[in-house]
Design an enzyme around this catalytic site. Structure first.
Site, PDB file in Angstrom:
ATOM      1  N   GLY A  12       0.522  -6.874  -6.870  1.00 45.45           N
ATOM      2  CA  GLY A  12      -0.924  -6.959  -6.695  1.00 45.45           C
ATOM      3  C   GLY A  12      -1.569  -6.854  -8.072  1.00 45.45           C
ATOM      4  CB  ALA A  13      -2.380  -9.242 -10.606  1.00 47.20           C
ATOM      5  NE  ARG A  85     -13.649  -2.020   8.419  1.00 49.83           N
ATOM      6  CZ  ARG A  85     -14.019  -0.901   9.014  1.00 49.83           C
ATOM      7  NH1 ARG A  85     -13.630   0.261   8.542  1.00 49.83           N
ATOM      8  NH2 ARG A  85     -14.783  -0.950  10.074  1.00 49.83           N
ATOM      9  NE  ARG A  91     -12.044   3.013  10.124  1.00 45.44           N
ATOM     10  CZ  ARG A  91     -12.239   3.552   8.923  1.00 45.44           C
ATOM     11  NH1 ARG A  91     -11.228   3.825   8.144  1.00 45.44           N
ATOM     12  NH2 ARG A  91     -13.447   3.827   8.496  1.00 45.44           N
ATOM     13  CB  VAL A 121      -1.543   1.990  -4.390  1.00 40.84           C
ATOM     14  CG1 VAL A 121      -3.020   2.198  -4.672  1.00 40.84           C
ATOM     15  CG2 VAL A 121      -0.704   2.689  -5.463  1.00 40.84           C
ATOM     16  CB  THR A 122      -1.613  -1.275   0.090  1.00 44.16           C
ATOM     17  OG1 THR A 122      -1.148  -1.989  -1.051  1.00 44.16           O
ATOM     18  CG2 THR A 122      -2.461  -2.183   0.970  1.00 44.16           C
ATOM     19  CG  ASN A 123      -6.459   2.751   1.518  1.00 51.85           C
ATOM     20  OD1 ASN A 123      -5.731   3.723   1.633  1.00 51.85           O
ATOM     21  ND2 ASN A 123      -7.563   2.743   0.789  1.00 51.85           N
ATOM     22  NE  ARG A 154     -12.076   9.323  -5.664  1.00 53.13           N
ATOM     23  CZ  ARG A 154     -11.714   8.299  -4.900  1.00 53.13           C
ATOM     24  NH1 ARG A 154     -11.272   8.494  -3.663  1.00 53.13           N
ATOM     25  NH2 ARG A 154     -11.819   7.067  -5.355  1.00 53.13           N
ATOM     26  CG  HIS A 178      -6.460   8.221   0.976  1.00 54.26           C
ATOM     27  ND1 HIS A 178      -6.969   9.036  -0.006  1.00 54.26           N
ATOM     28  CD2 HIS A 178      -6.811   6.969   0.639  1.00 54.26           C
ATOM     29  CE1 HIS A 178      -7.596   8.288  -0.888  1.00 54.26           C
ATOM     30  NE2 HIS A 178      -7.522   7.040  -0.526  1.00 54.26           N
TER      31      HIS A 178
HETATM   32  O1  TXD Z   1      -5.929   6.252  -2.835  1.00 51.57           O
HETATM   33  C1  TXD Z   1      -5.495   5.158  -2.617  1.00 51.57           C
HETATM   34  N1  TXD Z   1      -4.276   5.026  -2.115  1.00 51.57           N
HETATM   35  C2  TXD Z   1      -6.289   3.961  -2.893  1.00 51.57           C
HETATM   36  C3  TXD Z   1      -5.971   2.752  -2.194  1.00 51.57           C
HETATM   37  C4  TXD Z   1      -7.300   3.949  -3.885  1.00 51.57           C
HETATM   38  C5  TXD Z   1      -7.906   2.783  -4.250  1.00 51.57           C
HETATM   39  C6  TXD Z   1      -7.578   1.503  -3.663  1.00 51.57           C
HETATM   40  N2  TXD Z   1      -6.726   1.606  -2.528  1.00 51.57           N
HETATM   41  C7  TXD Z   1      -6.204   0.382  -1.922  1.00 51.57           C
HETATM   42  O2  TXD Z   1      -5.404  -0.325  -2.864  1.00 51.57           O
HETATM   43  C8  TXD Z   1      -7.243  -0.633  -1.485  1.00 51.57           C
HETATM   44  O3  TXD Z   1      -7.799  -0.266  -0.249  1.00 51.57           O
HETATM   45  C9  TXD Z   1      -6.390  -1.878  -1.368  1.00 51.57           C
HETATM   46  O4  TXD Z   1      -5.660  -1.863  -0.158  1.00 51.57           O
HETATM   47  C10 TXD Z   1      -5.390  -1.724  -2.537  1.00 51.57           C
HETATM   48  C11 TXD Z   1      -5.713  -2.573  -3.755  1.00 51.57           C
HETATM   49  O5  TXD Z   1      -7.016  -2.314  -4.188  1.00 51.57           O
HETATM   50  P1  TXD Z   1      -7.705  -3.244  -5.327  1.00 51.57           P
HETATM   51  O6  TXD Z   1      -9.045  -2.695  -5.594  1.00 51.57           O
HETATM   52  O7  TXD Z   1      -6.749  -3.450  -6.440  1.00 51.57           O
HETATM   53  O8  TXD Z   1      -7.839  -4.607  -4.512  1.00 51.57           O
HETATM   54  P2  TXD Z   1      -7.976  -6.102  -5.103  1.00 51.57           P
HETATM   55  O9  TXD Z   1      -8.640  -6.058  -6.447  1.00 51.57           O
HETATM   56  O10 TXD Z   1      -8.556  -6.902  -4.009  1.00 51.57           O
HETATM   57  O11 TXD Z   1      -6.462  -6.547  -5.367  1.00 51.57           O
HETATM   58  C12 TXD Z   1      -5.551  -6.788  -4.355  1.00 51.57           C
HETATM   59  C13 TXD Z   1      -4.591  -7.822  -4.874  1.00 51.57           C
HETATM   60  C14 TXD Z   1      -5.227  -9.215  -5.092  1.00 51.57           C
HETATM   61  O12 TXD Z   1      -5.014  -9.652  -6.421  1.00 51.57           O
HETATM   62  C15 TXD Z   1      -4.492 -10.111  -4.101  1.00 51.57           C
HETATM   63  O13 TXD Z   1      -4.307 -11.449  -4.561  1.00 51.57           O
HETATM   64  C16 TXD Z   1      -3.173  -9.368  -3.968  1.00 51.57           C
HETATM   65  O14 TXD Z   1      -3.525  -8.015  -3.915  1.00 51.57           O
HETATM   66  N3  TXD Z   1      -2.396  -9.788  -2.805  1.00 51.57           N
HETATM   67  C17 TXD Z   1      -1.070 -10.015  -2.874  1.00 51.57           C
HETATM   68  N4  TXD Z   1      -0.209  -9.898  -3.889  1.00 51.57           N
HETATM   69  C18 TXD Z   1       1.086 -10.218  -3.636  1.00 51.57           C
HETATM   70  N5  TXD Z   1       1.517 -10.636  -2.428  1.00 51.57           N
HETATM   71  C19 TXD Z   1       0.674 -10.755  -1.382  1.00 51.57           C
HETATM   72  N6  TXD Z   1       1.124 -11.144  -0.185  1.00 51.57           N
HETATM   73  C20 TXD Z   1      -0.689 -10.430  -1.579  1.00 51.57           C
HETATM   74  N7  TXD Z   1      -1.779 -10.457  -0.791  1.00 51.57           N
HETATM   75  C21 TXD Z   1      -2.818 -10.048  -1.553  1.00 51.57           C
END
Ligand code: TXD
Length: 314
Positions: A12-13, A85, A91, A121-123, A154, A178
């Site tokens: 995830g970039a 979301r 949800r 890390v993903t929610n 925090r 969380h």
């Molecule tokens: O405390 C915690 N655990 C968290 C969780 C704190 C902050 C953010 N939290 C969660 O992390 C948030 O709810 C999201 O589920 C993730 C990632 O957050 P981010 O802010 O980095 O989201 P972005 O900027 O939308 O980036 C998600 C990236 C995006 O570049 C997509 O193209 C990529 O995920 N993505 C994928 N990469 C690889 N493979 C697949 N299948 C894919 N699908 C989406």
């Protein structure tokens, strides 16, 4: 003899992933592979970060890719891939969409790096740790969720601001899921060793705990688009550092419990010793009846998400 560099894959970039990658290389911890499903995105961010290396006096490499072959042999895999979301999405919709994404990326990454430690890390965080455990088949010691480190950072920030003291001297103890169901333990939170209830009224502590529970939403409301990423990336970095440097840090992490804290078969945030083997020990503390009840309530909300995922699969 040259020592081989440690390798971390960040999946995830987006905001959290690219900031985590930046922190890892700029703190000199490891080489990083940044991977995303979007073509060009990880390559572009990796190139940009590589071009900053001479200015930060480090020579760690960062590679952007869409190909899991490039992630082979990683020591740690940080999973930030997922959707946020969207308007109109429930949800549960988000849960099932991210289940699909996390399942797919963990399956591919785990196959390339069978000995890696996975940090999710993903929610929704605790549910995604369940998905990663199942798909990877890794033991619970090597599939760990990041939430407690962020929630306690925090809480520490708000306590320090309220008391006018350095954040460095504040330590906060949080358990549970969380966000909404986080369980702060004020009696085990301290300022330079002084228990928090001796420094602040119960009302003020509860107000700061509530602000912590809503910490993610507070930032979303300010940013309007996107969610927090600096402190989440720092939290992930903290965990990667504990693992790669075998620090045996005691950190709150989401881990599958097998009877600890009277919870069996659910992923819940608890203090663990984090070192080279991942979760090396779960630290159990004696809870009061109220604290135990709050932790069980928190774990029940994880059970509901796991049930929703099971129902969707059948
Ligand atoms: O405390 C915690 N655990 C968290 C969780 C704190 C902050 C953010 N939290 C969660 O992390 C948030 O709810 C999201 O589920 C993730 C990632 O957050 P981010 O802010 O980095 O989201 P972005 O900027 O939308 O980036 C998600 C990236 C995006 O570049 C997509 O193209 C990529 O995920 N993505 C994928 N990469 C690889 N493979 C697949 N299948 C894919 N699908 C989406």
């Amino acid at each position: 003899m040259p020592v081989s560099r440690r390798k971390v894959t960040v999946i995830g970039a987006g905001n959290v992933g690219s900031t985590t990658a930046q922190r890892i290389i700029e703190s000199g911890l490891a080489d990083v592979v940044l991977i995303d499903v979007v073509e060009g995105l990880p390559q572009g961010k990796a190139l940009d970060l590589a071009e900053a290396a001479p200015l930060h006096f480090h020579d760690h490499s960062i590679v952007g890719t869409n190909d899991y072959a490039d992630t082979a042999g990683s020591d740690v895999i940080v999973v930030t891939a997922g959707l946020a979301r969207q308007p109109g999405m429930s949800r549960d919709d988000l849960l099932l969409k991210n289940k699909g994404i996390v399942g797919a990326v963990v399956g591919q990454a785990a196959a390339q790096s069978p000995d890696a430690i996975i940090i999710i890390v993903t929610n929704p965080l605790d549910a995604m740790v369940h998905v990663a455990l199942e798909v990877s088949g890794f033991p619970r010691e090597r599939v760990i969720g990041m939430a407690g480190v962020l929630d306690s950072a925090r809480f520490r920030t708000f306590i320090a601001q309220e008391l006018g003291v350095s954040v460095i001297d504040v330590s906060a103890f949080v358990l549970g899921g969380h966000g909404d169901t986080m369980v702060p333990l004020p009696r085990l939170s301290t300022v330079a060793g002084i228990p928090l209830p001796e420094l602040m009224s119960a009302e003020r502590i509860e107000a700061l705990a509530t602000r912590t529970r809503n910490g993610g939403a507070e930032i979303v409301a300010l940013l309007k688009a996107g969610s927090a990423f600096y402190a989440p990336a720092s939290s992930a970095l903290h965990m990667v550092d504990a693992i790669l440097n075998d620090r045996k840090r005691v950190l709150p992490c989401a881990v599958l419990l097998k009877g600890e804290y009277k919870i069996d078969g659910l992923v819940v945030g608890v203090p663990v010793v984090l070192g080279a083997k991942g979760v090396e020990r779960i630290v159990e503390v004696k809870l009061t009846d109220d604290e135990q009840a709050a932790l069980l309530t928190s774990s029940e909300s994880v059970r509901e998400l796991v049930q929703t995922m099971r129902n969707s699969a059948s």
